[in-house]
Design an enzyme around this catalytic site. Structure first.
Site, PDB file in Angstrom:
ATOM      1  N   PRO A 191      26.174   6.613 -36.593  1.00  0.00           N
ATOM      2  CA  PRO A 191      27.120   5.886 -35.744  1.00  0.00           C
ATOM      3  C   PRO A 191      27.848   4.763 -36.475  1.00  0.00           C
ATOM      4  CG  PRO A 191      24.841   5.412 -35.096  1.00  0.00           C
ATOM      5  CD  PRO A 191      24.797   6.551 -36.053  1.00  0.00           C
ATOM      6  N   HIS A 239       0.830  -1.205   0.000  1.00  0.00           N
ATOM      7  CA  HIS A 239       0.000   0.000   0.000  1.00  0.00           C
ATOM      8  C   HIS A 239       0.857   1.245   0.000  1.00  0.00           C
ATOM      9  CE1 HIS A 239      -2.652  -3.134   1.635  1.00  0.00           C
ATOM     10  NE2 HIS A 239      -3.487  -2.561   0.799  1.00  0.00           N
TER      11      HIS A 239
HETATM   12  P1  ADP Z   1      20.722  -1.750 -34.993  1.00  0.00           P
HETATM   13  O1  ADP Z   1      20.093  -0.526 -35.582  1.00  0.00           O
HETATM   14  O2  ADP Z   1      20.091  -2.991 -35.488  1.00  0.00           O
HETATM   15  O3  ADP Z   1      20.896  -1.662 -33.514  1.00  0.00           O
HETATM   16  P2  ADP Z   1      23.606  -1.461 -35.085  1.00  0.00           P
HETATM   17  O4  ADP Z   1      23.555  -0.590 -33.876  1.00  0.00           O
HETATM   18  O5  ADP Z   1      24.407  -2.706 -35.021  1.00  0.00           O
HETATM   19  O6  ADP Z   1      22.172  -1.796 -35.649  1.00  0.00           O
HETATM   20  O7  ADP Z   1      24.193  -0.632 -36.297  1.00  0.00           O
HETATM   21  C1  ADP Z   1      23.645   0.595 -36.686  1.00  0.00           C
HETATM   22  C2  ADP Z   1      24.340   1.012 -37.948  1.00  0.00           C
HETATM   23  O8  ADP Z   1      24.141   0.034 -38.955  1.00  0.00           O
HETATM   24  C3  ADP Z   1      23.771   2.270 -38.521  1.00  0.00           C
HETATM   25  O9  ADP Z   1      24.364   3.392 -37.909  1.00  0.00           O
HETATM   26  C4  ADP Z   1      24.135   2.142 -39.988  1.00  0.00           C
HETATM   27  O10 ADP Z   1      25.435   2.639 -40.235  1.00  0.00           O
HETATM   28  C5  ADP Z   1      24.208   0.663 -40.213  1.00  0.00           C
HETATM   29  N1  ADP Z   1      23.075   0.192 -41.004  1.00  0.00           N
HETATM   30  C6  ADP Z   1      21.808   0.065 -40.634  1.00  0.00           C
HETATM   31  N2  ADP Z   1      21.063  -0.406 -41.646  1.00  0.00           N
HETATM   32  C7  ADP Z   1      21.891  -0.572 -42.698  1.00  0.00           C
HETATM   33  C8  ADP Z   1      21.744  -1.020 -44.046  1.00  0.00           C
HETATM   34  N3  ADP Z   1      20.557  -1.417 -44.478  1.00  0.00           N
HETATM   35  N4  ADP Z   1      22.830  -1.062 -44.822  1.00  0.00           N
HETATM   36  C9  ADP Z   1      24.028  -0.687 -44.360  1.00  0.00           C
HETATM   37  N5  ADP Z   1      24.240  -0.245 -43.115  1.00  0.00           N
HETATM   38  C10 ADP Z   1      23.188  -0.180 -42.297  1.00  0.00           C
END
Ligand code: ADP
Ligand code: MG
Length: 566
Positions: free
Chosen positions: A548, A220
């Protein structure tokens, strides 16, 4: 205060209307916040009716436990307020027949008074009504100055076991004795990370700083008996279990069950982690844990935290726990002894024998890869922060953990460059989650394939292989340069390296130029909107922050160049 409600004064009535809509087997007594089994009239002469209730705010208690094999009726007071005598009496009248009724009351003054008076009035009307009081709280077990131990989540175990016994047709005296047996063998202790917020006051009942927890609290909003430092879940599990074992005199060899109760907003993930910690501690104390339950049984509004209840059992009590019930909030699935953290290995395809570990002399390749790994480890916090802004914040940790894995596996990579890159792809495929994992694995796998086929083994063919790797990333992720991804660093790097080498520039010049192109490409992503990856959901909000994944690529590419130029 932020809550999904309409008006604070309507929460209990509207919650009950919602429950009736969700569970059509429940009915409500007109004019009262009393929910009962719609088939109550047809069973009340042959089965003892069980009635419980109390203030609201403890959902799913108690209405969620109304059903065949548990409660016949539940009485809901206002939030944290005992129901009125009239409402309890209305519940008794609704479900009590020749078999009589047992009231299951939690040990709070208001509940004892209102349920006690209602029982008295019902008896005066000629109904056969008795009651039990649950006081499973071990935090206050020795307190002489207070109203004594409170009724907590152990109450639900009374509902379940007494409910199954009543469904078997046991008499009122027998059901009462069974309920008392549970009450005498159960203990509960809780820990909270933050207090709940009452819908009427809009205030938290107590406040805790970021590194504090409250131990031994009630449901509570009353503060606990002590405050402690936030500890790992396993240590907190032990802090909860030990006083229960003491208070209930549960000793090694005793068969018991454990119930982990979410006090409101504890994630399912944390519930499972606590359940695991409790089980491990109990097993290491040589207790026979016959059942392990986790879920929301008796909450305290939106309090973050859990309670642990332990009950000493025998085969009768266990059979009643296992008996099926139609009560919506009871976990009918937990009918087996908890496992010993079962695992099975995934089966490798036939003939995929492990490659023998060759002895190799670390050379330039190893030094370069290590430099890349070290750079990613050093950039962990920076990448975390960047991915927190435009993604989900996991990139720094993921890249750092794959860097650790590569450093660990590198000594067992094969001698040749193509073979090493293929193994690198495997390490990444095993060790890097998120979107980056499969993309980088594809990059190195394709580059390795190109190199293996290449007749030359010189920097130009490495650059050509890397360009093929970019192509693989592009195909797999369906992205192109300009889409604000890692490709915005990888592609400028590979193109610059390839073109400069072909035009006759020295290796070190070409490498420096390529690293610079990767850096510029990564920085330029701050002006791009994302068309791929999770950042694409953010639209304009990513502008001003570089991608990133592109920054991560530029970092390890720069480290590779510095190492190769040294
Ligand atoms: P998530 O978004 O799945 O957490 P990560 O943190 O491992 O992925 O990686 C993020 C990075 O992946 C992004 O900043 C980008 O640079 C890269 N990324 C995301 N989608 C793609 C894609 N379709 N092709 C190439 N790079 C990608
Ligand atoms: Mg991420």
């Amino acid at each position: 205060m932020k809550k999904l409600i309409n008006r604070p004064e309507d929460v209990v009535r509207e919650m009950i209307e919602g429950l009736l809509a969700l569970y059509p087997t429940l009915k409500r007594v007109r004019g009262h916040n009393v929910v009962f089994r719609s088939d109550a009239a047809s069973i009340r002469d042959t089965q003892v009716a069980l009635i419980s209730g109390g203030g609201s705010g403890h959902e799913p208690a108690h209405a969620g436990f109304v059903g065949d094999g548990m409660l016949s009726a539940a009485v809901a007071g206002e939030v944290f307020t005992s129901p009125t005598t009239d409402s309890v009496l209305a519940a008794i009248r609704a479900v009590t027949g020749k078999a009589g009724a047992l009231l299951i009351v939690k040990n709070y003054t208001g509940d004892r008074l209102n349920f006690g008076l209602a029982a008295e009035l019902a008896r005066a009307e000629g109904l056969n009504v008795d009651h039990v009081v649950v006081a499973d709280d071990v935090a206050l077990a020795h307190e002489k100055e207070t109203a004594g131990a409170r009724g907590l989540a152990g109450t639900i175990l009374v509902h379940k076991i007494a409910g199954a016994a009543a469904a078997e047709g046991k008499s009122l005296a027998e059901v009462k004795a069974i309920a008392d047996e549970v009450i005498n063998n159960v203990g509960t202790m809780s820990v909270s990370l933050s207090a709940g917020t009452s819908p009427s006051s809009g205030r938290q009942s107590f406040t805790l700083s970021d590194d504090e927890v409250e131990l031994g609290l009630g449901i509570h909003g009353e503060p606990g008996v002590s405050r402690a430092r936030l500890l790992p879940a396993d240590d907190l599990a032990k802090k909860l279990v030990v006083p229960i074992l003491e208070a209930t005199n549960i000793v090694p060899g005793d068969p018991i069950i454990a119930l982990i109760n979410n006090l409101g907003t504890t994630t399912v993930m944390e519930q499972a982690i606590v359940a695991r910690g409790v089980l491990r501690y109990l097993q290491s104390s040589n207790l026979k844990v016959e059942r392990l339950y986790a879920g929301t049984f008796m909450s305290s509004l939106d309090m973050a935290g859990v309670s642990v209840s332990l009950l000493r059992i025998d085969h009768r009590l266990l059979a009643w726990l296992d008996a099926p019930t139609s009560a919506p909030a009871w976990p009918n699935v937990a009918r087996e002894r908890p496992g010993d953290f079962h695992e099975i290995a995934t089966l490798a395809p036939e003939g995929a024998a492990r490659r023998p570990v060759p002895t190799r002399t670390p050379g330039r390749f190893d030094r370069t890869i290590l430099a890349c790994c070290n750079a990613l480890l050093a950039a962990r916090d920076k990448l975390t922060e960047l991915d927190r802004i435009t993604g989900d914040g996991d990139l720094g940790v993921n890249m750092a953990s794959v860097a650790e894995a590569i450093r660990r596996d590198l000594p067992s990579y094969p001698e040749d460059l193509a073979g090493s890159l293929q193994t690198l792809a495997t390490t990444i495929q095993n060790g890097l989650g998120g979107s980056s994992g499969p993309l980088y694995a594809a990059f190195f796998l394709r580059a390795s394939g190109t190199l293996a086929k290449s007749r030359e083994n010189d920097p130009t063919s490495w650059a050509a292989a890397a360009l093929d790797g970019c192509e693989a990333v592009s195909e797999l992720g369906n992205a192109r340069p300009g889409d604000r991804t890692m490709l915005d660093a990888l592609v400028p790097f590979c193109t610059t390296l390839h073109d400069q080498l072909q035009s006759g520039a020295s290796l070190s010049r070409s490498l420096q130029g390529a690293a610079q192109a990767a850096d510029e490409g990564a920085q330029a992503t701050a002006r791009l909107k994302a068309r791929r990856g999770r950042a694409s959901y953010l639209g304009d909000r990513v502008l001003g922050h570089p991608d990133p994944g592109a920054v991560a690529a530029a970092i390890w590419l720069r480290a590779a160049v510095e190492s190769l130029s040294a």
